[in-house]
Motif scaffolding. Structure first.
Motif, short mmCIF file in Angstrom:
data_model
loop_
_atom_site.label_atom_id
_atom_site.label_comp_id
_atom_site.label_asym_id
_atom_site.label_seq_id
_atom_site.Cartn_x
_atom_site.Cartn_y
_atom_site.Cartn_z
N LYS A 315 1.35 -0.76 0.46
CA LYS A 315 -0.27 0.03 -0.21
C LYS A 315 0.30 0.95 0.49
CE LYS A 315 -2.32 0.75 3.80
NZ LYS A 315 -4.11 0.44 4.12
N LEU A 316 0.61 2.15 -1.28
CA LEU A 316 2.03 3.53 -1.41
C LEU A 316 0.89 4.39 -1.68
CD1 LEU A 316 3.65 1.36 -4.62
CD2 LEU A 316 3.98 1.47 -1.54
N PRO A 317 1.49 5.75 -0.73
CA PRO A 317 0.83 6.91 -0.81
C PRO A 317 0.32 7.17 -2.06
CG PRO A 317 2.41 7.07 -0.38
CD PRO A 317 2.26 5.62 0.02
N LEU A 318 -0.69 7.59 -2.42
CA LEU A 318 -0.66 8.41 -3.40
C LEU A 318 -1.85 9.88 -3.38
CD1 LEU A 318 -0.76 7.45 -6.61
CD2 LEU A 318 -2.97 6.59 -6.81
N SER A 319 -1.69 10.38 -3.55
CA SER A 319 -2.50 12.47 -3.66
C SER A 319 -2.70 12.64 -3.94
CB SER A 319 -0.37 13.61 -3.51
OG SER A 319 -0.18 13.21 -2.65
N VAL A 320 -4.57 11.41 -4.39
CA VAL A 320 -4.96 12.30 -5.61
C VAL A 320 -6.10 11.76 -4.12
CG1 VAL A 320 -6.95 10.65 -6.56
CG2 VAL A 320 -4.28 10.36 -7.06
N LEU A 321 -7.25 12.77 -4.42
CA LEU A 321 -8.65 12.90 -3.56
C LEU A 321 -9.41 12.29 -4.22
CD1 LEU A 321 -9.99 14.26 -1.69
CD2 LEU A 321 -10.57 16.17 -3.45
N ASN A 322 -9.98 11.17 -3.49
CA ASN A 322 -11.01 10.13 -4.17
C ASN A 322 -11.95 10.12 -3.05
OD1 ASN A 322 -12.24 8.73 -6.58
ND2 ASN A 322 -11.58 6.31 -5.39
N THR A 323 -13.39 9.19 -3.12
CA THR A 323 -13.56 9.78 -2.69
C THR A 323 -14.19 10.60 -0.95
OG1 THR A 323 -13.02 7.40 -1.14
CG2 THR A 323 -14.58 6.75 -2.54
N LEU A 324 -14.04 10.10 -0.25
CA LEU A 324 -14.02 11.50 0.74
C LEU A 324 -12.29 11.83 1.48
CD1 LEU A 324 -16.00 9.90 4.14
CD2 LEU A 324 -16.29 11.61 1.92
N VAL A 325 -11.05 11.41 0.71
CA VAL A 325 -10.06 12.35 1.43
C VAL A 325 -9.05 11.56 0.86
CG1 VAL A 325 -10.63 10.81 3.90
CG2 VAL A 325 -9.42 9.53 2.16
N TRP A 326 -8.05 12.20 0.55
CA TRP A 326 -6.45 12.24 -0.34
C TRP A 326 -5.79 11.55 0.23
CZ3 TRP A 326 -5.16 15.55 -3.92
CH2 TRP A 326 -5.89 17.00 -4.33
#
Length: 616
Positions: A315-326
């Motif tokens: 699991k890697l961080p992804l600075s994408v806004l999807n559903t409720l959160v970044w």
């Protein structure tokens, strides 16, 4: 080996003997290509379905207030839109005051209407939307529609879906059933979506980076308590040696660094600009890719290893806004993940009911690397997305004995292009009567969740993506697996003796809720978030009336309570059978509360009024 962390993309490689590519002085003319799924027929079908969902979920959350118009016929409702237009539709009401809107029945001033984008514009005053929010909503809704069109264009029938392995089935799921803007992915371009979204179904090799131990921190469970033990499982010896050789060749001491994969999009869009000083001073070093192919899962930021299924999911961080959160990785929770996993595993492993009778599988997050940012991490007032930029979590793979297979709970809500529900396909394959099969499903899902709640004052969020149903060879549900529980675990704020074993490092990061609200994680995550959609599907395609479905759920809860009479006080403390529950809202936050503004803390679901409890 290449030292660039760019993703492997064979489609970009020139064939042997091909002409040389363009030079900076003589670039080729750009070629514009439209995705093949963007046809009028596919778009109209996806639009009509999403419009019906939009009306239903906004009405459920009381963002809209449709008015019954019995003179138009049974189950007919109206909404007044801009310009004195009237939108009419047919719908029926269900459990938790839910709405089920017939997509083919929607008209505006007597003409068929299928456009959810136009609907948002016409309903903006009804929805009390400001201009900024409306503008971003249209963008997210359009991106969601485009993803739905891609899914429709490549959709398989239910019988073919039922034969797919777990990892491949994930790429055919349609996203969160409750959240309207469930594939907005703000930050992704169309090309990014075609490459990295789960519905693209593209296996990829992940690049790795090395981070100095001055800025990176490793945590692992017993057995993975040193990074080298993790790397011995995750990397072939020659790959690990090559990474170390790359560091040595650049004048670095390999033992001074931690290794982790990185999402190529995150590297290009976020890390290169924001960690440029660390790259300059050698604290951050790009490496090559490893050879394993990985497939993005529904959460977009999670990759399952298809070359070596015995290796961990990352699991890697992804600075994408999807559903409720970044979709970043909070540093504190990333570091605490192995300790949380160890504690939850200890509860299961020392409890014969959970470990032996239920056989519940808890896919632990067993190792992690967190890399802070030298500036943002010192500034609690900045948007939270800037404190979740770099790190990795390794999660246990799903290992099942021969004869068992797994599918996410969300798959049971899927309907194929012919209208056949995936759950109907599985029931037919099992040879069981629908009611019997549903009892087996509930007997697999509910007992472990209820036992964690009643015995340990602990809940997960068992929504469709995180809850995994394990089936036998006849496609009969037999037990439950849970993933991503570290992110969603909550404890009772009312003190229980079972919490005395909780390490301080774990206690400090876990969220707590009062007992009356703790049960909401099961109600909203499972009953409202999954069963609210599964029940009418079972009525329509399995012949099980919706009321009977909820009766089966209640029976399973009462059966579990009878199994543990010593926990009677806990059944009253954590009461799932109250006449009404609070209405959690997953769309209201975006439309009315936080919108698209940056904030220092992660947002939470909104609460708006109450709804009747079908289990009462």
């Amino acid at each position: 080996m290449s030292t660039s962390p760019a993703p492997h993309d064979s489609a970009r490689s020139a064939a042997p003997g091909a002409p040389a590519g363009p030079t900076p002085d003589h670039p080729r003319d750009p070629v514009l290509l439209a995705p093949p799924e963007l046809t009028a027929a596919v778009w109209k079908k996806a639009s009509a379905r999403l419009l019906a969902k939009t009306i239903a979920e906004f009405a459920y959350e009381e963002l809209l207030h449709p008015v019954a118009v019995p003179y138009e016929g049974p189950n007919r409702y109206a909404l007044g839109l801009e310009g004195c237009a009237t939108l009419l539709f047919r719908a029926r009401r269900g459990a938790y005051d839910g709405w089920y809107v017939d997509a083919d029945s929607i008209t505006v001033d007597g003409r068929p209407f299928t456009d959810p984008l136009d609907f948002l514009v016409r309903a903006r005053r009804l929805l009390h939307l400001d201009g900024a929010t409306l503008g971003h909503l249209l963008r997210e809704l359009s991106a969601t529609l485009a993803a739905d069109a891609r899914l429709d264009h490549t959709a398989l029938t239910a019988d073919r879906l039922a034969d797919l392995p777990y990892a491949e089935l994930e790429g055919h799921q349609t996203g969160h059933p409750w959240i309207v803007l469930n594939k907005g992915r703000i930050g992704f371009s169309a090309t990014d979506t075609a490459r990295w979204a789960p519905e693209a179904r593209r296996r990829t090799r992940l690049p790795w980076i090395a981070v100095s131990r001055r800025i990176g921190t490793y945590r692992g469970v017993t057995g993975l308590d040193t990074p080298d033990r993790l790397y011995a499982r995750e990397l072939d010896p020659e790959v690990h040696a090559a990474f170390r050789a790359e560091l040595t060749a650049r004048g670095h001491q390999p033992d001074d660094y931690l290794l982790l994969p990185v999402h190529p999009w995150q590297w290009d869009e976020v890390l290169l600009p924001l960690y440029a000083p660390a790259l300059a001073d050698g604290s951050l070093v790009p490496l090559s890719t490893d050879p394993d192919l990985r497939l993005p899962q529904q959460s977009v930021r999670t990759f399952l290893n298809t070359s070596r299924p015995d290796r961990h999911t990352v699991k890697l961080p992804l600075s994408v806004l999807n559903t409720l959160v970044w979709r970043g990785l909070p540093t504190e929770r990333t570091l605490a993940a192995p300790a949380v996993t160890a504690w939850v595993h200890s509860l299961r492993d020392t409890d014969p009911f959970l470990s032996e009778e239920c056989g519940v599988v808890l896919l632990g997050e067993v190792a992690s690397v967190a890399v802070g940012h030298p500036l943002y991490d010192r500034l609690p007032q900045v948007p939270y997305q800037y404190r979740e930029l770099l790190g990795a979590i390794w999660r246990e793979p799903l290992r099942l004995p021969p004869g068992e297979r797994a599918r996410t709970l969300a798959s049971l809500l899927h309907t194929d292009p012919t209208g056949r529900a995936f759950v109907a396909e599985l029931v037919d394959r099992s040879g069981l009567a629908p009611t019997v099969w549903l009892r087996r499903l509930l007997a697999a899902l509910l007992p472990p969740l209820l036992h964690f709640l009643y015995r340990y004052g602990t809940v997960f969020s068992p929504h469709g993506e995180n809850a995994i149903v394990v089936y036998d060879e006849q496609d009969v549900p037999v037990r439950l697996a849970i993933k991503d529980f570290v992110d969603d675990i909550n404890l009772s704020a009312y003190p229980l003796p079972e919490h005395d074993t909780l390490p301080d490092a774990v206690r400090s990061v876990l969220l707590t809720e009062e007992p009356g609200f703790l049960v909401q994680f099961i109600h909203s995550g499972l009953f409202v978030g999954v069963f609210r959609y599964l029940a009418p599907l079972c009525e329509e395609q399995l012949g099980v009336p919706e009321n009977d479905f909820w009766g089966l759920v209640r029976d399973e809860i009462l059966r579990h309570q009878a199994r543990f009479p010593d926990l009677k006080e806990r059944f009253e403390l954590f009461d799932l059978l109250t006449p009404r529950i609070e209405r959690l809202c997953l769309n209201r936050n975006r439309l009315h509360l936080d919108g698209y503004r940056d904030r220092a803390l992660r947002p939470h679901a909104a609460v708006h009024g109450t709804v009747p409890n079908p289990l009462a």
